[in-house]
Scaffold this motif. Structure first.
Motif, short mmCIF file in Angstrom:
data_model
loop_
_atom_site.label_atom_id
_atom_site.label_comp_id
_atom_site.label_asym_id
_atom_site.label_seq_id
_atom_site.Cartn_x
_atom_site.Cartn_y
_atom_site.Cartn_z
N ILE A 11 43.70 -43.88 68.87
CA ILE A 11 42.70 -42.83 68.64
C ILE A 11 41.41 -43.43 68.11
O ILE A 11 40.30 -43.09 68.58
CB ILE A 11 43.25 -41.79 67.65
N ASP A 12 41.52 -44.33 67.14
CA ASP A 12 40.32 -44.96 66.55
C ASP A 12 39.56 -45.78 67.58
O ASP A 12 38.32 -45.78 67.60
CB ASP A 12 40.72 -45.86 65.38
N ALA A 13 40.29 -46.46 68.48
CA ALA A 13 39.63 -47.27 69.51
C ALA A 13 38.86 -46.39 70.48
O ALA A 13 37.74 -46.72 70.88
CB ALA A 13 40.67 -48.10 70.26
N VAL A 14 39.43 -45.25 70.88
CA VAL A 14 38.74 -44.34 71.79
C VAL A 14 37.49 -43.77 71.13
O VAL A 14 36.42 -43.68 71.75
CB VAL A 14 39.68 -43.20 72.22
N ARG A 15 37.59 -43.39 69.86
CA ARG A 15 36.42 -42.84 69.16
C ARG A 15 35.32 -43.88 69.03
O ARG A 15 34.13 -43.56 69.20
CB ARG A 15 36.84 -42.31 67.79
N ALA A 16 35.69 -45.12 68.74
CA ALA A 16 34.69 -46.19 68.65
C ALA A 16 34.02 -46.42 69.98
O ALA A 16 32.80 -46.63 70.06
CB ALA A 16 35.35 -47.47 68.14
N PHE A 17 34.80 -46.39 71.05
CA PHE A 17 34.25 -46.54 72.41
C PHE A 17 33.26 -45.42 72.70
O PHE A 17 32.16 -45.66 73.22
CB PHE A 17 35.39 -46.54 73.42
N ASN A 18 33.63 -44.18 72.38
CA ASN A 18 32.73 -43.04 72.62
C ASN A 18 31.42 -43.20 71.88
O ASN A 18 30.34 -42.92 72.43
CB ASN A 18 33.41 -41.74 72.19
N ARG A 19 31.50 -43.64 70.63
CA ARG A 19 30.25 -43.83 69.84
C ARG A 19 29.38 -44.91 70.45
O ARG A 19 28.16 -44.77 70.54
CB ARG A 19 30.61 -44.17 68.39
N ALA A 20 30.01 -46.02 70.88
CA ALA A 20 29.25 -47.13 71.45
C ALA A 20 28.54 -46.70 72.73
O ALA A 20 27.35 -47.00 72.94
CB ALA A 20 30.17 -48.31 71.72
N VAL A 21 29.26 -45.98 73.60
CA VAL A 21 28.68 -45.58 74.88
C VAL A 21 27.57 -44.56 74.70
O VAL A 21 26.48 -44.69 75.28
CB VAL A 21 29.78 -45.02 75.81
N THR A 22 27.80 -43.52 73.89
CA THR A 22 26.77 -42.49 73.72
C THR A 22 25.49 -43.06 73.12
O THR A 22 24.39 -42.66 73.49
CB THR A 22 27.29 -41.34 72.84
N THR A 23 25.65 -44.02 72.21
CA THR A 23 24.47 -44.65 71.62
C THR A 23 23.76 -45.53 72.63
O THR A 23 22.53 -45.48 72.78
CB THR A 23 24.88 -45.49 70.39
N ARG A 24 24.52 -46.35 73.35
CA ARG A 24 23.92 -47.34 74.26
C ARG A 24 23.22 -46.69 75.44
O ARG A 24 22.18 -47.20 75.90
CB ARG A 24 25.01 -48.29 74.75
N VAL A 25 23.72 -45.56 75.94
CA VAL A 25 23.10 -44.94 77.11
C VAL A 25 22.07 -43.89 76.73
O VAL A 25 21.47 -43.26 77.61
CB VAL A 25 24.15 -44.31 78.05
N GLY A 26 21.87 -43.67 75.45
CA GLY A 26 20.84 -42.73 75.02
C GLY A 26 21.24 -41.27 75.12
O GLY A 26 20.39 -40.39 75.21
N ALA A 27 22.55 -41.01 75.07
CA ALA A 27 23.01 -39.64 75.21
C ALA A 27 22.60 -38.75 74.05
O ALA A 27 22.56 -37.53 74.17
CB ALA A 27 24.54 -39.61 75.35
N LEU A 28 22.28 -39.36 72.90
CA LEU A 28 21.93 -38.58 71.71
C LEU A 28 20.46 -38.19 71.68
O LEU A 28 20.04 -37.41 70.81
CB LEU A 28 22.27 -39.39 70.45
N GLN A 29 19.68 -38.71 72.59
CA GLN A 29 18.24 -38.44 72.58
C GLN A 29 17.91 -37.11 73.25
O GLN A 29 18.53 -36.75 74.25
CB GLN A 29 17.50 -39.58 73.30
N ASP A 30 16.93 -36.39 72.70
CA ASP A 30 16.49 -35.14 73.32
C ASP A 30 15.76 -35.41 74.63
O ASP A 30 15.74 -34.57 75.53
CB ASP A 30 15.55 -34.38 72.37
N HIS A 31 15.12 -36.58 74.74
CA HIS A 31 14.35 -36.93 75.94
C HIS A 31 15.05 -38.09 76.63
O HIS A 31 14.75 -39.26 76.37
CB HIS A 31 12.91 -37.29 75.56
N TYR A 32 16.00 -37.75 77.51
CA TYR A 32 16.83 -38.77 78.14
C TYR A 32 16.02 -39.61 79.12
O TYR A 32 15.28 -39.08 79.96
CB TYR A 32 17.99 -38.09 78.88
N LEU A 33 16.13 -40.93 78.99
CA LEU A 33 15.42 -41.90 79.84
C LEU A 33 13.91 -41.66 79.84
O LEU A 33 13.23 -41.85 80.85
CB LEU A 33 15.96 -41.85 81.28
N GLY A 34 13.40 -41.19 78.71
CA GLY A 34 11.97 -40.99 78.59
C GLY A 34 11.44 -39.75 79.28
O GLY A 34 10.22 -39.57 79.40
#
Length: 298
Positions: A11-34
């Motif tokens: 469970i911890d590994a999946v959650r860490a993976f989710n955090r890494a991916v969402t941060t790296r691809v910019g999923a948390l930004q209101d203006h995706y890809l600029g």
């Protein structure tokens, strides 16, 4: 089929993976890809290509709530990127099409997405790039496997008939002497309806990717027939899930065991049946295309 217990480390590994991916691809930004829109709106825009897409298809592909998808579509309409029109014959059928501005924006979205993908790969060595791409493909396939749904269906439905046609075509290619459904046992799919039988479809993102049927007999074993899985999803456990669903249907109808037969050309199916607990038995019918007959207690 009971759920497999999960360890805390998994469970911890999946959650860490989710955090890494969402941060790296910019999923948390209101203006995706600029752009001036979120990842959700951009993802919906990307789904609208060609001559138009049914709103239901987008909802199934992305697994979105109807209300949320409607809000995203309205925002894209306000930007002048898409139009949403109801069909003249059925107002419940709504088609989304990109405008000229929407097509240009979609092309720009593709260009920026390519840049983002490149930024993930460029810092890595060729060997690391290959490992990352392979790992991503594995993750995508396994995540899709978890989204497959197996449901009861009418064997006369369009999706069921399309799956059966694909199944017959595959057997015609693989069997040394071809395949004629009319020569096989139980060619009438109406038999696979309650109360005499059952039929299931496997779906991924709303698309039918597999099927299977079972016939019920009062005192005799239930009889599995017409199991097929699309080539694109082979190896994802779809066939096993269809088989489990058919076995459960047989149990629900009081069957003590289930039988099936198969052709020697279908080596992967034979391996699956044996792994699922089926034991080879003497021939119990005169199916002309069968080389092996199996039975499993329930």
């Amino acid at each position: 089929m009971s759920a497999i217990p999960l360890h805390r480390d998994a469970i911890d590994a999946v959650r860490a993976f989710n955090r890494a991916v969402t941060t790296r691809v910019g999923a948390l930004q209101d203006h995706y890809l600029g752009s001036d829109r979120s990842l959700g709106a951009s993802r919906v825009l990307w789904e609208v290509d060609g001559s138009g897409v049914d709103v239901r298809v987008i909802r199934e592909r992305l697994g979105l709530d109807s209300g949320y998808l409607s809000r995203l579509l309205r925002s894209l309409e306000r930007e002048g990127l898409v139009t949403v029109e109801g069909a003249a014959a059925d107002s419940r059928v709504r088609t989304v099409r990109t405008t000229e501005r929407g097509r240009a924006e979609r092309a720009e979205l593709g260009r920026r997405s390519d840049e983002l993908a490149g930024s993930l790969l460029t810092p890595l060595s060729p060997g690391q790039q290959a490992r990352l791409v392979e790992a991503m493909a594995t993750v995508t396939r396994l995540l899709d496997a978890g989204l497959v749904e197996v449901e009861s269906a009418d064997p006369a439905s369009d999706d069921a008939q399309a799956c059966l046609a694909a199944y017959y075509a595959e057997l015609a290619r693989r069997f040394p002497g071809g395949f004629d459904p009319g020569r096989s046992l139980h060619p009438d799919t109406h038999e696979f309806r309650e109360p005499s039988g059952g039929f299931v479809l496997a779906r991924l993102h709303g698309r039918a990717i597999g099927c299977g049927a079972v016939l019920f007999h009062d005192e005799a074993p239930a009889y599995v027939k017409r199991m097929w899985v699309d080539d694109a999803v082979r190896g994802m456990g779809v066939g096993r899930r269809i088989l489990v669903a058919l076995e459960q249907a047989a149990r629900d109808h009081g069957a003590a065991s289930v039988t099936l037969e198969t052709n020697a050309s279908l080596t992967e199916a034979i391996a699956m049946y044996r792994a699922a607990g089926y034991v080879e038995v003497e021939p119990f019918n005169d199916e002309v295309y069968a080389d092996h007959w199996f039975e499993k207690p329930l």
